[in-house]
Motif scaffolding. Sequence first.
Motif, PDB file in Angstrom:
ATOM      1  N   LYS A   1       0.996  -1.722  -0.361  1.00 27.59           N
ATOM      2  CA  LYS A   1       0.159  -0.093  -0.254  1.00 27.59           C
ATOM      3  C   LYS A   1       0.613   1.464  -0.337  1.00 27.59           C
ATOM      4  O   LYS A   1       0.477   2.541  -0.676  1.00 27.59           O
ATOM      5  CB  LYS A   1      -0.856   0.282   1.228  1.00 27.59           C
ATOM      6  CG  LYS A   1      -1.975  -1.153   0.803  1.00 27.59           C
ATOM      7  CD  LYS A   1      -3.113  -0.969   2.363  1.00 27.59           C
ATOM      8  CE  LYS A   1      -4.036  -2.441   1.816  1.00 27.59           C
ATOM      9  NZ  LYS A   1      -4.641  -2.385   3.185  1.00 27.59           N
TER      10      LYS A   1
ATOM     11  N   THR B   1       1.859   1.930  -3.330  1.00 25.76           N
ATOM     12  CA  THR B   1       0.768   2.391  -4.439  1.00 25.76           C
ATOM     13  C   THR B   1       0.806   3.812  -4.268  1.00 25.76           C
ATOM     14  O   THR B   1       0.749   4.373  -5.367  1.00 25.76           O
ATOM     15  CB  THR B   1      -0.116   1.788  -3.732  1.00 25.76           C
ATOM     16  OG1 THR B   1      -0.258  -0.030  -3.592  1.00 25.76           O
ATOM     17  CG2 THR B   1      -1.650   1.820  -4.353  1.00 25.76           C
TER      18      THR B   1
ATOM     19  N   TYR C   1      -7.916   0.079  -4.469  1.00 25.93           N
ATOM     20  CA  TYR C   1      -7.390  -1.212  -3.338  1.00 25.93           C
ATOM     21  C   TYR C   1      -6.739  -1.189  -2.232  1.00 25.93           C
ATOM     22  O   TYR C   1      -6.541  -1.186  -0.680  1.00 25.93           O
ATOM     23  CB  TYR C   1      -5.602  -1.575  -3.808  1.00 25.93           C
ATOM     24  CG  TYR C   1      -4.301  -2.145  -3.382  1.00 25.93           C
ATOM     25  CD1 TYR C   1      -4.626  -3.350  -4.072  1.00 25.93           C
ATOM     26  CD2 TYR C   1      -3.278  -1.848  -3.250  1.00 25.93           C
ATOM     27  CE1 TYR C   1      -4.751  -4.866  -3.574  1.00 25.93           C
ATOM     28  CE2 TYR C   1      -2.738  -2.954  -2.573  1.00 25.93           C
ATOM     29  CZ  TYR C   1      -2.666  -3.852  -2.820  1.00 25.93           C
ATOM     30  OH  TYR C   1      -1.931  -4.943  -1.952  1.00 25.93           O
TER      31      TYR C   1
ATOM     32  N   GLU D   1      -8.861  -1.504   0.291  1.00 23.71           N
ATOM     33  CA  GLU D   1      -9.812  -2.958   0.649  1.00 23.71           C
ATOM     34  C   GLU D   1     -11.259  -2.863   0.070  1.00 23.71           C
ATOM     35  O   GLU D   1     -11.916  -4.063   0.301  1.00 23.71           O
ATOM     36  CB  GLU D   1      -9.135  -3.058   2.250  1.00 23.71           C
ATOM     37  CG  GLU D   1      -7.232  -2.902   2.515  1.00 23.71           C
ATOM     38  CD  GLU D   1      -7.929  -3.199   4.241  1.00 23.71           C
ATOM     39  OE1 GLU D   1      -8.943  -3.956   4.249  1.00 23.71           O
ATOM     40  OE2 GLU D   1      -6.690  -3.641   5.153  1.00 23.71           O
TER      41      GLU D   1
ATOM     42  N   SER E   1      -9.501  -6.034  -4.462  1.00 24.52           N
ATOM     43  CA  SER E   1      -8.071  -6.422  -3.363  1.00 24.52           C
ATOM     44  C   SER E   1      -6.532  -7.564  -4.575  1.00 24.52           C
ATOM     45  O   SER E   1      -5.589  -7.782  -4.345  1.00 24.52           O
ATOM     46  CB  SER E   1      -8.639  -7.711  -2.937  1.00 24.52           C
ATOM     47  OG  SER E   1      -9.027  -8.762  -3.144  1.00 24.52           O
TER      48      SER E   1
END
Length: 216
Positions: free
Chosen positions: A98, A101, A176, A179, A182
């Motif tokens: 994450k 990301t 993403y 959540e 996924s």
Amino acid sequence: MFRRFSSVEGFTYSEVLLCFSVVLLEFSLAEMFARGFDVFPSMVHTGSFDQVLVRPRNEILQVLGSKFELTRIGRMIQAVVMFGYGVIHCGVTWNFAKVMTVVFMLIGGSAVFTGLFLIYAALCFFTLEGLEFMNIFTDGAREYGKYPLSVYGKKMLLVTTFLIPYALIQYYPLLYILEKDSRPFLIFVPLLAVWFLLPAYALWRFGVRHYHSSGS
């Protein structure tokens, strides 16, 4: 609005704040380093771009170096504060994927907004003046990027996915991180937005090849 409604299209206040802070940070980074393209009309109008062309350096680097907006650091600090608040209150369980990301969102977002500034500058070769409608895609994107792009409808989401890839640097990676989706390939979706620099650069090169001095 969030005082009356607890969520918008399934996104809470903290989640929307996280979304907006990332877009604001992306825009601020691009505006800080690509500000030269934003003031490029004056270079064409006064004929100072002629001097750029005769120097033994790439013209894009010279335009980029013509102006830096360090005052945008204040806006970046604002975005970081909002991002921190959103991270604390949105309940996301953070991990390496994450975090990466978010990093990819910043890279892709900076590329998209830089590409838009580059298109704005390239159009000046043919108009000699800046076209104000381009603000819809730069400052406007910063404003409607306050909310996940899905709230504007499916047609808007399609346009911002395949034409001007705002959704690649905002909506999909956000799903993403929060959540809501996924699928791991969403981690790398923001990097796909870097392709937007290619048509922007092609338009720039086309403009340079057809440039005629406007005088001084």
